[in-house]
Design an enzyme around this catalytic site. Structure first.
Site, PDB file in Angstrom:
ATOM      1  N   TYR A  45      -9.382  31.456  -8.262  1.00  0.00           N
ATOM      2  CA  TYR A  45      -9.932  30.591  -7.204  1.00  0.00           C
ATOM      3  C   TYR A  45     -11.380  30.963  -6.843  1.00  0.00           C
ATOM      4  CZ  TYR A  45      -5.534  28.170  -6.076  1.00  0.00           C
ATOM      5  OH  TYR A  45      -4.417  27.370  -6.101  1.00  0.00           O
ATOM      6  N   GLU A  49      -9.729  26.930 -16.313  1.00  0.00           N
ATOM      7  CA  GLU A  49      -8.388  27.310 -15.826  1.00  0.00           C
ATOM      8  C   GLU A  49      -7.393  27.502 -16.976  1.00  0.00           C
ATOM      9  OE1 GLU A  49      -7.330  24.440 -12.808  1.00  0.00           O
ATOM     10  OE2 GLU A  49      -8.940  25.126 -11.483  1.00  0.00           O
ATOM     11  N   ASN A 102       1.482  24.154  -1.052  1.00  0.00           N
ATOM     12  CA  ASN A 102       1.556  22.735  -1.437  1.00  0.00           C
ATOM     13  C   ASN A 102       2.147  22.540  -2.838  1.00  0.00           C
ATOM     14  OD1 ASN A 102      -0.672  23.635  -2.779  1.00  0.00           O
ATOM     15  ND2 ASN A 102      -2.053  22.030  -2.107  1.00  0.00           N
ATOM     16  N   LYS A 153       3.486  26.576  -7.890  1.00  0.00           N
ATOM     17  CA  LYS A 153       3.126  27.710  -7.031  1.00  0.00           C
ATOM     18  C   LYS A 153       4.373  28.478  -6.576  1.00  0.00           C
ATOM     19  CE  LYS A 153      -1.136  25.513  -5.413  1.00  0.00           C
ATOM     20  NZ  LYS A 153      -2.055  25.346  -4.268  1.00  0.00           N
TER      21      LYS A 153
END
Ligand code: CMP
Length: 137
Positions: A49, A126, A112, A9
């Site tokens: 998402y 995904e 995270n 991320k």
């Protein structure tokens, strides 16, 4: 053999720990079969998402995921979904086990560091969200 999608991320990329994460993958005998860096638009993050669209954190997490570059990686190994989720640690870094990526580096439930697919169904959605068949080797 199973496949899963990993995302480093924006916080992981920004903190310069791409190499550290890849080292952990490779030393766990997880094979990288596709990899690239990209920056999502808010709309692309919302599409990724979509399964969480009713959740209270949807707006924040999609803002965050569109805030900077990410590294998307397709992983392959036996039981790699479970194996990689163990390497990442719990979504909430406060609950993550010692030695996991999130325990070692995460600072926030949202920031995270890494993402990993949670089922074979989400892995296939995904992976195809980011990669076409020519990019998976
Ligand atoms: P990830 O595995 O990428 O999937 C959804 C993300 O939403 C999750 O990691 C977190 O970064 C973020 N998130 C923020 N708040 C929560 C929450 N309360 N529960 C689950 N995920 C959350």
């Amino acid at each position: 053999m199973e496949r899963t999608l990993s995302i480093i991320k924006p916080d992981g990329v920004g903190r310069g720990i791409i190499g550290e994460i890849i080292k952990r993958l490779e030393s766990s005998n997880i094979k990288i079969i596709a990899i690239k860096m990209l920056k999502m638009t808010k709309k692309q993050a919302q599409g990724f998402y979509a399964v969480h669209k009713e959740r209270p954190f949807f707006d924040n997490v999609t803002d965050f995921m569109a805030s900077g570059p990410v590294v998307v990686i397709v992983l392959e190994a036996e039981n790699v979904i479970t194996k990689y989720r163990k390497l990442m640690g719990a979504t909430n870094y406060k609950e993550a086990e010692e030695g996991t990526i999130r325990k070692d580096f995460a600072t926030d439930i949202e920031k995270n560091i890494v993402h990993g697919s949670d089922s074979q169904e989400s892995a296939s959605f995904e992976i195809s969200y980011f990669f076409n068949s020519f990019e998976i080797v």
